[in-house]
Write an enzyme that holds these catalytic residues in place. Structure first.
Site: not given
Ligand code: BGC
Length: 376
Positions: A113, A138, A212, A341
């Site tokens: 974020r 993201h 991810h 990640e």
């Molecule tokens: C984040 C989460 C988010 C998710 C989305 C993760 O990398 O830390 O907060 O909701 O990604 O799929």
């Protein structure tokens, strides 16, 4: 008479030598199925996208599409040699296009974020696409997980690789500068999946690329709470209710957040509000070192994570809610998979004390992460 015996012996030795050479050749052929193949995966608008299948000498298989650089499948053996797919995802492109919580993709320009989608460089304020409550997550509405990357395959002596390239244009999702990227996925014969990131820009811009995949070493039938996780970190990034860093790096100090000694993901997850979704501050001094490992006792599968990045986001799949049906008709419920990640800390462009994430013209962004698969 002696001469004949000698001749027979000589012929025998030549015969044994030739058979040995042939056997070795056969062995080499048997042990060398390492390959990379390409098949069509469908279309994104009018652009054809592909599914690449990387296979190493041990029969480990990794499937990746150049749509979002998504790893759709990783097949590894358990302690008895039985193969299973250890990542969450879908069988087909339409399911990916319908939307999903970043399964297996390349995340960017900024992993995690940025508060209120705002940051400043040289006193100039930039506003990013906001897609997570009041915040930017993201890379925004159309991050690098939703673009088609140019793809090239390569066969090396001991590995196969898929090299992806993409240039994100100036002001893409609000980010300044044309960002030219190259991300290589390399599958080695040591059952390692290397991800090598490189980027250059023509204007100063934040960059924080990550991967991810949601892992489940049990083969994705059950949730992942029984996995034993170890993370080499003494601190984590404290966050507020919107998961934005407060600026404090908190000591783990044997709390429920502390995975230094290694324990089951589910052992104390109920004590963590919302589940684990935190950046761990790694003890690697910017060197490519082992920072985490995961072990699945029932199958003996294990995974080690190596990186030079200062942080790893451990996300325990808290927002999976049974609404998505993945490969093989499996419904993905809460905690069905977890992500590790590797990245810089969230909201770094607004946090002066955090390691720098601004890439400037003339500099090269780059790092490597390795996910190594083994059995114990
Ligand atoms: C984040 C989460 C988010 C998710 C989305 C993760 O990398 O830390 O907060 O909701 O990604 O799929």
């Amino acid at each position: 008479m002696k001469g004949i015996v000698k001749l027979i012996l000589l012929l025998l030795m030549v015969f044994i030598y030739i058979s040995c050479v042939q056997e070795t050749k056969k062995e080499i052929i048997k042990r060398k199925p390492m390959k990379i193949t390409k098949q069509t995966f469908g279309k994104v608008d009018t652009t054809e996208v592909f599914l690449f299948t990387l296979t190493n000498n041990n029969g480990m298989v990794v499937k990746i599409t150049n749509y979002g650089g998504i790893v759709t499948s990783i097949q590894t053996p358990d302690k008895d040699g039985k193969m299973a797919d250890v990542v969450l995802g879908f069988d087909n492109l339409p399911n990916y296009l319908d939307g999903h919580p970043y399964f297996g993709c390349i995340v960017g320009r900024y992993g995690n974020r940025i508060a209120n989608g705002k940051f400043s460089i040289h006193e100039k304020e930039y506003s990013l696409a906001v897609n997570n409550g009041p915040n930017h997550l993201h890379g925004g509405i159309k991050g690098f997980d939703k673009v088609v990357w140019e793809a090239r395959t390569k066969k090396n002596t001991d590995s196969v690789s898929l090299v992806l390239k993409y240039t994100s244009p100036d002001m893409d999702e609000g980010y300044p500068g044309n960002l030219k990227m190259r991300v290589a996925y390399i599958l080695t014969n040591d059952n390692e999946l290397h991800i090598v990131y490189r980027a250059k820009t023509d204007k100063a811009t934040p960059v924080n690329l990550t991967h991810h995949s949601y892992f489940n070493l049990g083969g994705t039938q059950e949730n992942a709470l029984d996995h034993i996780l170890t993370i080499a970190a003494e601190k984590y990034v404290a966050v507020d209710e919107n998961l934005i860093p407060t600026g404090e790096l908190k000591d783990l100090n044997n709390t429920v957040m502390d995975f230094r000694k290694g324990y089951a993901i589910g052992a104390r997850i109920d004590e963590v509000e919302g589940g684990y979704d935190h950046t761990y501050v790694l003890i690697n001094n910017g060197e490519l070192l082992k920072v985490a490992d995961v072990y699945h006792p029932a199958t003996g599968r294990a995974m080690e994570v190596y990186t030079s990045e200062p942080g790893v986001q451990f996300y325990s799949g808290n927002f999976l809610d049974g609404n998505l049906t993945g490969k093989g008709g499996i419904i993905y419920n809460k905690h069905h998979g977890f992500c590790l990640e590797t990245q810089h800390f969230p909201d770094s462009p607004n946090q002066e004390s955090f390691p720098n994430t601004i890439l400037r013209p003339g500099e090269e962004y780059g790092y490597t992460t390795i996910y190594k698969f083994l059995t114990k």
